[in-house]
Structure formats: C-alpha cells, structure tokens
Design a protein around this motif. Structure first.
Motif, PDB file in Angstrom:
ATOM      1  N   LEU A 257       0.840  -1.200   0.000  1.00 40.18           N
ATOM      2  CA  LEU A 257       0.000   0.000   0.000  1.00 40.18           C
ATOM      3  C   LEU A 257       0.874   1.249   0.000  1.00 40.18           C
ATOM      4  N   ALA A 258       1.941   1.218   0.776  1.00 39.94           N
ATOM      5  CA  ALA A 258       2.861   2.359   0.825  1.00 39.94           C
ATOM      6  C   ALA A 258       3.547   2.571  -0.524  1.00 39.94           C
ATOM      7  N   LEU A 259       3.854   1.474  -1.221  1.00 35.05           N
ATOM      8  CA  LEU A 259       4.477   1.579  -2.548  1.00 35.05           C
ATOM      9  C   LEU A 259       3.544   2.304  -3.516  1.00 35.05           C
ATOM     10  N   TYR A 260       2.271   1.937  -3.519  1.00 33.38           N
ATOM     11  CA  TYR A 260       1.309   2.597  -4.406  1.00 33.38           C
ATOM     12  C   TYR A 260       1.079   4.050  -4.002  1.00 33.38           C
ATOM     13  N   ALA A 261       1.154   4.329  -2.719  1.00 38.36           N
ATOM     14  CA  ALA A 261       0.989   5.715  -2.267  1.00 38.36           C
ATOM     15  C   ALA A 261       2.152   6.576  -2.755  1.00 38.36           C
ATOM     16  N   ALA A 262       3.360   5.990  -2.775  1.00 31.69           N
ATOM     17  CA  ALA A 262       4.540   6.734  -3.220  1.00 31.69           C
ATOM     18  C   ALA A 262       4.589   6.867  -4.738  1.00 31.69           C
ATOM     19  N   HIS A 263       4.032   5.888  -5.436  1.00 25.62           N
ATOM     20  CA  HIS A 263       4.065   5.876  -6.909  1.00 25.62           C
ATOM     21  C   HIS A 263       2.678   5.491  -7.437  1.00 25.62           C
ATOM     22  N   PRO A 264       1.698   6.381  -7.356  1.00 27.45           N
ATOM     23  CA  PRO A 264       0.327   6.035  -7.745  1.00 27.45           C
ATOM     24  C   PRO A 264       0.190   5.547  -9.186  1.00 27.45           C
ATOM     25  N   TRP A 265       1.074   5.968 -10.047  1.00 17.71           N
ATOM     26  CA  TRP A 265       1.011   5.568 -11.458  1.00 17.71           C
ATOM     27  C   TRP A 265       1.182   4.063 -11.635  1.00 17.71           C
ATOM     28  N   LEU A 266       1.777   3.395 -10.645  1.00 17.18           N
ATOM     29  CA  LEU A 266       1.936   1.943 -10.732  1.00 17.18           C
ATOM     30  C   LEU A 266       0.593   1.235 -10.878  1.00 17.18           C
ATOM     31  N   LEU A 267      -0.458   1.836 -10.358  1.00 23.02           N
ATOM     32  CA  LEU A 267      -1.788   1.232 -10.446  1.00 23.02           C
ATOM     33  C   LEU A 267      -2.262   1.128 -11.888  1.00 23.02           C
ATOM     34  N   ASP A 268      -1.706   1.945 -12.762  1.00 19.59           N
ATOM     35  CA  ASP A 268      -2.126   1.941 -14.165  1.00 19.59           C
ATOM     36  C   ASP A 268      -1.184   1.133 -15.056  1.00 19.59           C
ATOM     37  N   VAL A 269      -0.185   0.512 -14.462  1.00 24.93           N
ATOM     38  CA  VAL A 269       0.707  -0.377 -15.220  1.00 24.93           C
ATOM     39  C   VAL A 269       0.245  -1.803 -14.956  1.00 24.93           C
ATOM     40  N   THR A 270      -0.489  -2.358 -15.889  1.00 25.84           N
ATOM     41  CA  THR A 270      -1.083  -3.689 -15.709  1.00 25.84           C
ATOM     42  C   THR A 270      -0.493  -4.722 -16.670  1.00 25.84           C
ATOM     43  N   ASP A 271       0.571  -4.358 -17.350  1.00 22.69           N
ATOM     44  CA  ASP A 271       1.204  -5.247 -18.315  1.00 22.69           C
ATOM     45  C   ASP A 271       1.752  -6.487 -17.595  1.00 22.69           C
ATOM     46  N   PRO A 272       1.294  -7.694 -17.932  1.00 20.31           N
ATOM     47  CA  PRO A 272       1.763  -8.896 -17.234  1.00 20.31           C
ATOM     48  C   PRO A 272       3.238  -9.195 -17.449  1.00 20.31           C
ATOM     49  N   ARG A 273       3.868  -8.525 -18.417  1.00 24.73           N
ATOM     50  CA  ARG A 273       5.288  -8.764 -18.661  1.00 24.73           C
ATOM     51  C   ARG A 273       6.173  -8.252 -17.524  1.00 24.73           C
ATOM     52  N   THR A 274       5.611  -7.464 -16.616  1.00 20.73           N
ATOM     53  CA  THR A 274       6.396  -7.040 -15.450  1.00 20.73           C
ATOM     54  C   THR A 274       6.864  -8.255 -14.645  1.00 20.73           C
ATOM     55  N   ALA A 275       6.132  -9.366 -14.750  1.00 18.28           N
ATOM     56  CA  ALA A 275       6.486 -10.571 -13.996  1.00 18.28           C
ATOM     57  C   ALA A 275       7.844 -11.132 -14.379  1.00 18.28           C
ATOM     58  N   PHE A 276       8.401 -10.714 -15.529  1.00 14.17           N
ATOM     59  CA  PHE A 276       9.677 -11.241 -15.986  1.00 14.17           C
ATOM     60  C   PHE A 276      10.865 -10.420 -15.489  1.00 14.17           C
ATOM     61  N   GLY A 277      10.621  -9.343 -14.763  1.00 11.48           N
ATOM     62  CA  GLY A 277      11.702  -8.458 -14.353  1.00 11.48           C
ATOM     63  C   GLY A 277      12.380  -8.875 -13.068  1.00 11.48           C
ATOM     64  N   PRO A 278      13.659  -8.539 -12.898  1.00  8.35           N
ATOM     65  CA  PRO A 278      14.392  -8.925 -11.692  1.00  8.35           C
ATOM     66  C   PRO A 278      13.852  -8.302 -10.420  1.00  8.35           C
ATOM     67  N   GLY A 279      13.420  -7.049 -10.495  1.00  6.56           N
ATOM     68  CA  GLY A 279      12.863  -6.407  -9.305  1.00  6.56           C
ATOM     69  C   GLY A 279      11.560  -7.042  -8.878  1.00  6.56           C
ATOM     70  N   THR A 280      10.724  -7.361  -9.859  1.00 11.52           N
ATOM     71  CA  THR A 280       9.434  -7.978  -9.569  1.00 11.52           C
ATOM     72  C   THR A 280       9.618  -9.386  -9.020  1.00 11.52           C
ATOM     73  N   ILE A 281      10.539 -10.141  -9.608  1.00  8.25           N
ATOM     74  CA  ILE A 281      10.783 -11.507  -9.149  1.00  8.25           C
ATOM     75  C   ILE A 281      11.373 -11.511  -7.742  1.00  8.25           C
ATOM     76  N   ALA A 282      12.294 -10.594  -7.466  1.00  8.37           N
ATOM     77  CA  ALA A 282      12.873 -10.512  -6.119  1.00  8.37           C
ATOM     78  C   ALA A 282      11.812 -10.161  -5.087  1.00  8.37           C
ATOM     79  N   THR A 283      10.909  -9.258  -5.451  1.00  8.20           N
ATOM     80  CA  THR A 283       9.824  -8.890  -4.543  1.00  8.20           C
ATOM     81  C   THR A 283       8.884 -10.071  -4.320  1.00  8.20           C
ATOM     82  N   TYR A 284       8.559 -10.767  -5.384  1.00 10.43           N
ATOM     83  CA  TYR A 284       7.690 -11.948  -5.310  1.00 10.43           C
ATOM     84  C   TYR A 284       8.292 -13.001  -4.386  1.00 10.43           C
ATOM     85  N   ASP A 285       9.570 -13.276  -4.556  1.00  9.77           N
ATOM     86  CA  ASP A 285      10.239 -14.273  -3.713  1.00  9.77           C
ATOM     87  C   ASP A 285      10.194 -13.853  -2.242  1.00  9.77           C
ATOM     88  N   HIS A 286      10.490 -12.579  -2.002  1.00  8.32           N
ATOM     89  CA  HIS A 286      10.490 -12.061  -0.625  1.00  8.32           C
ATOM     90  C   HIS A 286       9.100 -12.165   0.002  1.00  8.32           C
TER      91      HIS A 286
END
Length: 253
Positions: A109-138
């Motif tokens: 929730l804090a992440l979306y508050a800091a970067h509200p535009w993330l709510l409008d990025v719905t491209d499923p290809r984000t799942a292939f990124g290193p930052g997204t995968i590291a967050t998912y694992d954590h």
C-alpha cells in the motif's frame, strides 16, 4: 534499435547481451531513461511520460529514446520493475504468519501511495523483471510455515496483492474529498426526507456507518476491515493445509 524487453529488464545481469556498438555512443544509458521517466511519472503522472518530454529532460532527440526502449509500453514495464528493484525488502517478522502478511500488505500500500502511477501499469510482462521476481520471492516467504503448497502459496499472495491494489485506488486523492464531510453534514437531513421510508435497511445502515465515519465512506476504514477479512480467509486455508499434513494449523505455525 533497442534490445528485446527481457534483455532490457535484465540489462545489468552478466549474461545479458551487450548493447549494439554500431553508430555513435549514446549520451545516456537505458537506466537513465527509465529513471527520468519514473521521475516524470512521480511528479506529473503517467500521461506526462512522453518521448518528447523524455527528450527534453535528458537533452537528447526524442527519437533517440527508441534506441533504448522499443515502445512506451516496454518503458512502463521497465519503470514498474525498476521501482520494485530499488525498494528495500525488510526482513520478515518472527512469529505469526498473519503479522508477516499484514506487513507485506502495508508495504505494498505504501508503494502505491509513493508511486500512484503503478496502479495503471497492468502489463503482465512485469512478472519477468528482476525487481518484480525478487519482490515476489520475498513476499512468498511471509507464508513460510503455513503448510500451504506452492500453488496455494502463489494464489494466497495474489489474493493479498489484488486486495491491496484495489484498496490503493480508494486512497488516491479525490478533488471532492476535502468537502465531503461538510457536504455530508449539510445534506444528510434532506437526504433523509427524500429517501423517506422506501429503503429502511439502507437508511438505517447508511446512517450508522455515516455517523461512525462522518462521511458516506472511508478508505481507511475499508482498508482495515478488508485486510482483517483477507487474513481470516487465509487462516481457513492454512487450517485446511494443517489438517492435510496432520499438523495443528495454529496461526503462528
């Protein structure tokens, strides 16, 4: 010509292919383009992220942006992943899994508050990124010790993430939010007259909720109530997993 998106996402990995060497050396790096776009989005919103604006910000020709990213859609994926890559991932709390999952939800929730535009990025290809995968694992580790199998653990995390994403939208600034308490106080008497006795349940429940929140709705109240219900639902799943494995399924397991 830019590299393929998967290679751009993993551009800092030793196995990533080198960028093309033909032609003059670029004045900026792909990471600088992504950082500049993120800064624009944070300050002025996602619609402000244009090739022309990036060119001005970076001091390059607008068309030169396409030597780093193949399209605006690709750029948005890179931006979303970069945000998650640099966000600190704090160690999970010891003790009950509910506290760990609650912390994951609050951090999202804090992440979306800091970067509200993330709510409008719905491209499923984000799942292939290193930052997204590291967050998912954590975040998956927040469910350690619950007895959930891998598919259930993935679904449980998606369930929490979907709730957080929906809730984050209700926290976005609304031009009418500052005056709603005043409007509610001024109109509730007349609204009662208009509604009359036609909708007794709506009238009774709405009056009770409105009095409690001093408004027709409250994003904070909905967040607290909803997160508790999400944890209740997961507790039932954890209990079932405990029954399957023969463990006691205690909340802190």
């Amino acid at each position: 010509m830019s590299r393929e998106l998967i290679d751009l996402l993993w551009r800092d990995h030793p196995a990533a292919p080198a960028s093309g060497t033909r032609g003059p050396r670029s004045k900026v790096s792909t990471s600088q383009v992504v950082d500049a776009a993120t800064g624009i989005a944070d300050h002025d919103g996602l619609p402000a992220v244009t090739v022309r604006r990036l060119g001005v910000t970076l001091g390059i020709a607008p068309n030169a942006v396409y030597t780093h990213v193949g399209s605006r859609d690709d750029l948005l994926v890179l931006m979303a992943d970069a945000i998650r890559a640099v966000r600190p991932r704090l160690p999970h709390l010891d003790g009950a899994w509910q506290a760990r999952v609650r912390a994951v939800a609050q951090d999202e929730l804090a992440l979306y508050a800091a970067h509200p535009w993330l709510l409008d990025v719905t491209d499923p290809r984000t799942a292939f990124g290193p930052g997204t995968i590291a967050t998912y694992d954590h975040q998956l580790h927040a469910l350690d010790g619950t007895g959930l199998d891998d598919v259930e653990r993935d679904a449980a995390l998606a369930f929490v993430g979907d709730f957080v994403r929906a809730s984050a939208r209700s926290f976005l600034p609304d031009p009418h939010s500052a005056q709603i308490a005043t409007v509610w106080s001024a109109w509730q008497g007349r609204l009662t007259d208009y509604v009359g006795d036609r909708f007794p349940l709506a009238r009774r429940v709405g009056a009770a909720a409105g009095a409690a929140m001093n408004a027709p709705s409250s994003a904070e109240h909905a967040w607290r109530f909803g997160l508790d219900r999400v944890l209740d639902a997961l507790a039932a799943l954890v209990s079932a997993a405990g029954s399957r494995s023969g463990t006691d399924g205690l909340p802190g397991a």
